[in-house]
Design an enzyme around this catalytic site. Structure first.
Site, PDB file in Angstrom:
ATOM      1  N   GLY A   1       0.523  -4.963   0.905  1.00 40.25           N
ATOM      2  CA  GLY A   1      -0.409  -4.946   0.192  1.00 40.25           C
ATOM      3  C   GLY A   1      -0.484  -5.635  -1.342  1.00 40.25           C
ATOM      4  O   GLY A   1      -1.631  -6.168  -2.000  1.00 40.25           O
TER       5      GLY A   1
ATOM      6  N   GLU B   1       4.633  -4.912   7.210  1.00 47.92           N
ATOM      7  CA  GLU B   1       4.053  -3.887   7.941  1.00 47.92           C
ATOM      8  C   GLU B   1       4.381  -3.533   9.140  1.00 47.92           C
ATOM      9  O   GLU B   1       4.581  -2.516   9.578  1.00 47.92           O
ATOM     10  CB  GLU B   1       2.537  -4.322   7.684  1.00 47.92           C
ATOM     11  CG  GLU B   1       1.833  -3.757   6.429  1.00 47.92           C
ATOM     12  CD  GLU B   1       1.577  -5.314   5.707  1.00 47.92           C
ATOM     13  OE1 GLU B   1       2.497  -6.240   6.142  1.00 47.92           O
ATOM     14  OE2 GLU B   1       1.044  -5.387   4.815  1.00 47.92           O
TER      15      GLU B   1
ATOM     16  N   ALA C   1       0.735  -1.082   0.051  1.00 45.45           N
ATOM     17  CA  ALA C   1      -0.075   0.058  -0.182  1.00 45.45           C
ATOM     18  C   ALA C   1       0.826   1.250  -0.059  1.00 45.45           C
ATOM     19  O   ALA C   1       1.906   1.066   0.207  1.00 45.45           O
ATOM     20  CB  ALA C   1      -0.866  -0.103   1.240  1.00 45.45           C
TER      21      ALA C   1
ATOM     22  N   GLU D   1      -0.807  -9.199  -0.482  1.00 44.50           N
ATOM     23  CA  GLU D   1      -2.351  -9.201  -0.275  1.00 44.50           C
ATOM     24  C   GLU D   1      -3.191  -9.442  -1.574  1.00 44.50           C
ATOM     25  O   GLU D   1      -3.975 -10.270  -1.632  1.00 44.50           O
ATOM     26  CB  GLU D   1      -2.957  -8.332   0.908  1.00 44.50           C
ATOM     27  CG  GLU D   1      -2.176  -8.315   2.133  1.00 44.50           C
ATOM     28  CD  GLU D   1      -2.313  -7.266   3.077  1.00 44.50           C
ATOM     29  OE1 GLU D   1      -2.078  -6.107   2.617  1.00 44.50           O
ATOM     30  OE2 GLU D   1      -2.991  -7.428   4.253  1.00 44.50           O
TER      31      GLU D   1
HETATM   32  N1  CAA Z   1       4.617   3.312  -0.550  1.00 47.04           N
HETATM   33  C1  CAA Z   1       4.978   4.197  -1.238  1.00 47.04           C
HETATM   34  N2  CAA Z   1       6.104   4.425  -2.060  1.00 47.04           N
HETATM   35  C2  CAA Z   1       6.670   3.341  -2.217  1.00 47.04           C
HETATM   36  C3  CAA Z   1       6.433   2.216  -1.510  1.00 47.04           C
HETATM   37  C4  CAA Z   1       5.195   1.908  -0.777  1.00 47.04           C
HETATM   38  N3  CAA Z   1       4.709   0.874  -0.253  1.00 47.04           N
HETATM   39  N4  CAA Z   1       7.338   1.198  -2.006  1.00 47.04           N
HETATM   40  C5  CAA Z   1       8.073   1.979  -2.738  1.00 47.04           C
HETATM   41  N5  CAA Z   1       7.912   3.187  -2.989  1.00 47.04           N
HETATM   42  C6  CAA Z   1       8.622   4.284  -3.546  1.00 47.04           C
HETATM   43  C7  CAA Z   1       9.893   4.527  -3.106  1.00 47.04           C
HETATM   44  O1  CAA Z   1       9.479   5.558  -1.941  1.00 47.04           O
HETATM   45  C8  CAA Z   1      10.767   5.090  -3.851  1.00 47.04           C
HETATM   46  O2  CAA Z   1      10.089   6.536  -4.446  1.00 47.04           O
HETATM   47  P1  CAA Z   1      11.170   7.777  -4.485  1.00 47.04           P
HETATM   48  O3  CAA Z   1      12.165   7.450  -5.841  1.00 47.04           O
HETATM   49  O4  CAA Z   1      10.324   8.987  -4.485  1.00 47.04           O
HETATM   50  O5  CAA Z   1      12.004   7.913  -3.154  1.00 47.04           O
HETATM   51  C9  CAA Z   1      10.501   4.440  -5.181  1.00 47.04           C
HETATM   52  O6  CAA Z   1       9.329   3.547  -4.881  1.00 47.04           O
HETATM   53  C10 CAA Z   1      11.441   3.276  -5.400  1.00 47.04           C
HETATM   54  O7  CAA Z   1      11.569   2.518  -4.232  1.00 47.04           O
HETATM   55  P2  CAA Z   1      13.129   2.429  -3.563  1.00 47.04           P
HETATM   56  O8  CAA Z   1      13.967   3.486  -3.810  1.00 47.04           O
HETATM   57  O9  CAA Z   1      12.690   2.121  -2.019  1.00 47.04           O
HETATM   58  O10 CAA Z   1      13.614   0.982  -4.381  1.00 47.04           O
HETATM   59  P3  CAA Z   1      14.469  -0.100  -3.622  1.00 47.04           P
HETATM   60  O11 CAA Z   1      14.805  -1.119  -4.836  1.00 47.04           O
HETATM   61  O12 CAA Z   1      15.532   0.510  -2.867  1.00 47.04           O
HETATM   62  O13 CAA Z   1      13.560  -0.949  -2.684  1.00 47.04           O
HETATM   63  C11 CAA Z   1      11.884  -1.855  -1.665  1.00 47.04           C
HETATM   64  C12 CAA Z   1      12.555  -1.850  -2.814  1.00 47.04           C
HETATM   65  C13 CAA Z   1      12.711  -2.949  -0.851  1.00 47.04           C
HETATM   66  C14 CAA Z   1      10.451  -2.719  -2.036  1.00 47.04           C
HETATM   67  C15 CAA Z   1      11.419  -0.749  -0.813  1.00 47.04           C
HETATM   68  O14 CAA Z   1      11.025   0.153  -1.783  1.00 47.04           O
HETATM   69  C16 CAA Z   1      10.318  -1.006   0.387  1.00 47.04           C
HETATM   70  O15 CAA Z   1      10.950  -1.364   1.303  1.00 47.04           O
HETATM   71  N6  CAA Z   1       9.199  -0.405   0.009  1.00 47.04           N
HETATM   72  C17 CAA Z   1       8.108  -0.635   1.110  1.00 47.04           C
HETATM   73  C18 CAA Z   1       7.644  -2.047   1.366  1.00 47.04           C
HETATM   74  C19 CAA Z   1       6.679  -1.967   2.412  1.00 47.04           C
HETATM   75  O16 CAA Z   1       6.703  -1.784   3.502  1.00 47.04           O
HETATM   76  N7  CAA Z   1       5.365  -2.578   2.160  1.00 47.04           N
HETATM   77  C20 CAA Z   1       4.413  -2.518   2.927  1.00 47.04           C
HETATM   78  C21 CAA Z   1       3.477  -1.123   2.821  1.00 47.04           C
HETATM   79  S1  CAA Z   1       2.319  -1.079   4.091  1.00 47.04           S
HETATM   80  C22 CAA Z   1       0.958  -2.085   3.628  1.00 47.04           C
HETATM   81  O17 CAA Z   1       1.016  -2.498   2.434  1.00 47.04           O
HETATM   82  C23 CAA Z   1      -0.097  -1.939   4.603  1.00 47.04           C
HETATM   83  C24 CAA Z   1      -1.103  -3.315   4.055  1.00 47.04           C
HETATM   84  O18 CAA Z   1      -1.372  -4.105   4.616  1.00 47.04           O
HETATM   85  C25 CAA Z   1      -1.918  -2.965   2.910  1.00 47.04           C
END
Ligand code: CAA
Length: 258
Positions: free
Chosen positions: A109, A132, A66, A112
């Protein structure tokens, strides 16, 4: 199919291919993505010429979760009053079979969303997780429930409590995905599976999906009873007559989806 900004929808015969398209955010699922996916799949679900829906992302990310930036400032009242994420449940209500083709990250998400689909195919690059907890939240689109039913308590607890991700091999071994294929073959394989499903009788495929889905909702005795009633019901279809006649005549069946 209507026009959308964060997804791309195309038709290939009786298969519909829905591609998440927010590359700048690794397909993070914001409200717009949710609304577009829900609207597009609802429209495809109503179309009798669509026999299977494939949902995919990019080679790098199916969806990285998400949208964290969108959720960050929200209050409890924002989340409660808007019933945040509730619309995703409509994907589970679709009657048309769905296939998730997962390459790269399927986190939070994203994992999911994949689990909301009926058939889950993974590229060898796929990474699944419910991270999360590392953000100070918990899964909100059914992850704690569907992951637990898919892989059991042991792995689900560890994944939800530590955020540990699993690769495609572990995901297949644990029962989260039906098959792992080389990344460059994922889409072709998913479309082939979808074409196979879409070539079956649509009403019978809907009943098969409904029967398997019921296993997640009810007791064994009730589920078997439900299956038996649907099994009897398929004898009201033209396609049962055609399918069995084709077997006896030693020819391929020509289902009419009726
Ligand atoms: N939400 C918003 N933006 C996100 C995102 C997310 N879940 N995941 C990645 N992005 C964005 C990053 O912020 C980045 O944007 P900027 O260039 O503007 O900084 C862009 O996508 C590229 O991501 P990274 O630079 O982080 O890429 P990476 O290759 O270094 O890392 C990754 C990849 C390990 C997937 C890392 O992006 C990450 O950890 N993302 C978040 C994963 C996460 O925590 N997901 C759970 C979200 S909460 C949820 O989903 C709740 C639920 O139950 C529904």
């Amino acid at each position: 199919v209507g026009s959308y900004e964060t997804i791309h929808v195309e038709r290939k015969g009786r298969t519909a291919l829905l591609t998440l398209n927010r590359p700048e955010a690794l397909n993070a699922l914001n409200l717009q993505v949710m609304n577009e996916v829900v609207a597009a799949t609802a429209e495809l679900d109503r179309d009798p010429d669509v026999g299977c829906i494939v949902i995919t992302g990019s080679p790098r990310a199916f969806a990285a979760g998400a949208d964290i930036k969108e959720m960050r400032p929200r209050s409890y009242m924002d989340m409660y009053l808007s019933d945040w994420f509730a619309a995703w449940d409509r994907l589970g209500d679709l009657r048309t079979p769905t296939v998730a083709a997962v390459s790269g990250y399927a986190l939070g998400g994203g994992c999911e969303l994949a689990m909301l689909c009926d058939i889950l195919l993974a590229a060898d690059t796929a990474v699944f997780g419910q991270p999360e907890i590392k953000l100070g939240v918990i899964p909100g689109i059914g992850g704690s429930q569907r992951l637990t039913r898919a892989v059991g308590k042991a792995k689900a607890m560890e994944m939800c409590l530590t955020g540990r991700t699993i690769d495609a091999v572990e995901a297949e071994w644990a029962g989260l995905v039906s098959r792992v294929v080389p990344a460059d073959e994922l889409l072709a394989e998913a479309l082939a599976v979808a074409e196979t499903v879409a070539g079956m009788s649509l009403p019978v495929a809907m009943m098969a999906k409904e029967a398997v889905s019921r296993a997640f909702e009810t007791t064994l005795a009730e589920g078997v009873r439900f299956e038996r009633r649907l099994f009897h019901a398929v004898f009201a279809t033209e396609d049962q007559k055609e399918g069995m006649a084709a077997f006896v005549d030693k020819r391929p069946p020509g289902f009419t989806h009726s």
